[in-house]
Design a protein around this motif. Sequence first.
Motif, mmCIF file in Angstrom:
data_model
loop_
_atom_site.group_PDB
_atom_site.id
_atom_site.type_symbol
_atom_site.label_atom_id
_atom_site.label_comp_id
_atom_site.label_asym_id
_atom_site.label_seq_id
_atom_site.Cartn_x
_atom_site.Cartn_y
_atom_site.Cartn_z
ATOM 1 N N ILE A 92 53.364 -11.130 68.038
ATOM 2 C CA ILE A 92 53.796 -10.108 67.093
ATOM 3 C C ILE A 92 53.338 -8.721 67.519
ATOM 4 C CG2 ILE A 92 53.565 -9.273 64.718
ATOM 5 C CD1 ILE A 92 55.244 -11.766 64.884
ATOM 6 N N SER A 93 52.100 -8.618 67.993
ATOM 7 C CA SER A 93 51.467 -7.315 68.177
ATOM 8 C C SER A 93 51.842 -6.606 69.478
ATOM 9 C CB SER A 93 49.941 -7.457 68.104
ATOM 10 O OG SER A 93 49.464 -8.336 69.109
ATOM 11 N N SER A 94 52.564 -7.261 70.372
ATOM 12 C CA SER A 94 53.018 -6.593 71.591
ATOM 13 C C SER A 94 54.193 -5.668 71.250
ATOM 14 C CB SER A 94 53.451 -7.632 72.634
ATOM 15 O OG SER A 94 52.381 -8.487 72.976
ATOM 16 N N ILE A 95 54.126 -4.435 71.694
ATOM 17 C CA ILE A 95 55.153 -3.447 71.350
ATOM 18 C C ILE A 95 56.346 -3.585 72.300
ATOM 19 C CG2 ILE A 95 55.650 -1.015 70.972
ATOM 20 C CD1 ILE A 95 52.645 -0.540 70.749
ATOM 21 N N PRO A 96 57.536 -3.884 71.791
ATOM 22 C CA PRO A 96 58.719 -3.994 72.653
ATOM 23 C C PRO A 96 59.024 -2.675 73.362
ATOM 24 C CG PRO A 96 59.136 -4.962 70.497
ATOM 25 C CD PRO A 96 57.836 -4.210 70.394
ATOM 26 N N GLU A 97 59.683 -2.765 74.496
ATOM 27 C CA GLU A 97 59.958 -1.569 75.297
ATOM 28 C C GLU A 97 60.829 -0.564 74.560
ATOM 29 O OE1 GLU A 97 61.501 -2.540 79.121
ATOM 30 O OE2 GLU A 97 59.721 -3.658 79.758
ATOM 31 N N ALA A 119 43.628 2.059 57.316
ATOM 32 C CA ALA A 119 43.505 0.715 57.862
ATOM 33 C C ALA A 119 43.163 0.711 59.341
ATOM 34 C CB ALA A 119 44.798 -0.060 57.631
ATOM 35 N N LEU A 120 43.305 1.856 60.009
ATOM 36 C CA LEU A 120 43.005 1.948 61.434
ATOM 37 C C LEU A 120 41.517 2.112 61.706
ATOM 38 C CD1 LEU A 120 45.851 4.400 62.524
ATOM 39 C CD2 LEU A 120 45.866 1.899 62.612
ATOM 40 N N ASP A 121 40.777 2.478 60.695
ATOM 41 C CA ASP A 121 39.376 2.830 60.864
ATOM 42 C C ASP A 121 38.530 1.978 59.926
ATOM 43 O OD1 ASP A 121 36.861 3.970 60.888
ATOM 44 O OD2 ASP A 121 37.594 6.040 60.894
ATOM 45 N N ALA A 122 37.726 1.062 60.481
ATOM 46 C CA ALA A 122 36.913 0.174 59.655
ATOM 47 C C ALA A 122 35.962 0.958 58.767
ATOM 48 C CB ALA A 122 36.124 -0.790 60.544
ATOM 49 N N ALA A 123 35.410 2.058 59.295
ATOM 50 C CA ALA A 123 34.485 2.863 58.502
ATOM 51 C C ALA A 123 35.205 3.505 57.320
ATOM 52 C CB ALA A 123 33.846 3.938 59.380
ATOM 53 N N ALA A 124 36.412 4.015 57.566
ATOM 54 C CA ALA A 124 37.190 4.628 56.490
ATOM 55 C C ALA A 124 37.581 3.585 55.451
ATOM 56 C CB ALA A 124 38.439 5.300 57.062
ATOM 57 N N ALA A 125 37.938 2.376 55.924
ATOM 58 C CA ALA A 125 38.297 1.307 54.997
ATOM 59 C C ALA A 125 37.097 0.903 54.150
ATOM 60 C CB ALA A 125 38.835 0.110 55.767
ATOM 61 N N ALA A 126 35.918 0.788 54.798
ATOM 62 C CA ALA A 126 34.711 0.418 54.074
ATOM 63 C C ALA A 126 34.353 1.484 53.037
ATOM 64 C CB ALA A 126 33.557 0.229 55.053
ATOM 65 N N ALA A 173 48.368 -1.184 64.209
ATOM 66 C CA ALA A 173 47.290 -0.526 64.936
ATOM 67 C C ALA A 173 47.644 -0.351 66.408
ATOM 68 C CB ALA A 173 45.998 -1.323 64.795
ATOM 69 N N GLU A 174 48.343 -1.324 66.983
ATOM 70 C CA GLU A 174 48.793 -1.188 68.371
ATOM 71 C C GLU A 174 49.762 -0.012 68.510
ATOM 72 O OE1 GLU A 174 47.731 -2.472 70.984
ATOM 73 O OE2 GLU A 174 46.909 -4.462 70.589
ATOM 74 N N HIS A 227 47.700 3.127 68.389
ATOM 75 C CA HIS A 227 46.959 3.321 69.637
ATOM 76 C C HIS A 227 47.882 3.862 70.728
ATOM 77 C CE1 HIS A 227 43.939 2.601 72.728
ATOM 78 N NE2 HIS A 227 44.850 1.943 73.433
ATOM 79 N N PHE A 228 49.066 3.273 70.839
ATOM 80 C CA PHE A 228 50.028 3.723 71.841
ATOM 81 C C PHE A 228 50.448 5.168 71.568
ATOM 82 C CE2 PHE A 228 54.429 4.249 73.335
ATOM 83 C CZ PHE A 228 54.295 3.885 74.666
ATOM 84 N N ALA A 229 50.697 5.489 70.316
ATOM 85 C CA ALA A 229 51.116 6.844 69.959
ATOM 86 C C ALA A 229 50.012 7.857 70.253
ATOM 87 C CB ALA A 229 51.500 6.899 68.485
ATOM 88 N N LYS A 230 48.785 7.505 69.899
ATOM 89 C CA LYS A 230 47.662 8.413 70.132
ATOM 90 C C LYS A 230 47.455 8.662 71.617
ATOM 91 C CE LYS A 230 42.778 9.088 68.990
ATOM 92 N NZ LYS A 230 41.588 8.507 68.298
#
Length: 353
Positions: A106-111, A130-137, A211-212, A215-218
């Motif tokens: 699921i988590s692999s980004i298609p081309e 949801a991308l940041d565990a600290a922010a979520a906590a 999240a993938e 990460h790719f966008a960033k």
Amino acid sequence: MQIEKAVTWSENTLIIFGLMKLVLIAFFFASFSLVQLPEAHSQSGDACKGRNLLVDLKRDDPAAYDAVVAEAAETENAEAIFWKVEKEGLQTSWLYGTMHLADPDISSIPEDAQRAILESETLVIESVDALDAAAAAKAMAGLTHLTFLKDGTLRDLVADELEDELEAAVTVRGVPMQLADRMQPWLVATTISLPVCEIIRKQQGAKVLDAELAHFAKENGKAIEGLETVSEQLTAISSLPTEYHVSALEETLASGSKALDMIETMKVLYLEGKMGLVFPIMKAVMPDTGSGQGVAQFQEALIDKRNYTMAERVEPVLQAGPAFVAVGALHLPGELGLVNLLRQSGYTVTAVR
């Protein structure tokens, strides 16, 4: 331990399987220090693979299978998870349905999705928290009224004969029973609906698809924006009546491998771009889910209301464009799905795949 007996699937089970489609606290748990799975090495591969219930239904009850397919065909915009969004005077944007799992299938980004992100200036996801565990906590720390019981314990609410199953289910997922006993039923039910191997993947650094994408966008210099906060998501979940969550928790505990089978089925349907089949197959496997107040409340609180909010908040981003908008795939189809809501706002939304 599991109960070795048949169970009756009611409308409340649908709530839990629906919760698995959201970015929920169950995914955050794997990032917190309170969740440690000492036997992680023993869980992998086939341990996370269930049965495709649609295949079973076609083999065992062809008439029911045909009814499921016919019902799915009536759902608008349910045969694609990737859409092109266009409007005169604006640059082309994209709408992409996700499934919030760290499963590598699921988590692999298609081309084609990668190319669309590279052509965009902004990635939009459901929640940047949801991308940041600290922010979520930190968000959770301010929401104890939604996540923890004010009075009594979880064991007070759950049937006595299921207490051993409850303790085993939370313990194997790294949540001490003493803590789980103080949690709201929806939070525990969501946690135990996830396979242990999915939590292990997260602990070992695997990212859910959303999240993938981030990460790719960033990495490629794209801005990242969110459409909801953790507080809003948890408020929507906790707004459903406690009795529904308790019943769903009990049914999940008594279901054996059925939860894993449903995840596998949704995964296959997602990869095939056939999201219109998700609810019909649920109702076929769980006959009592076809009607009732619980289903209506689930649809309104966790799908429809959030769709309207997402459509309203994404509008300025699309106006600024180009953008790549990625939300849970079940937010796209249907009369009140994002595809239709964007069309009502004057956009031409065309299926890519």
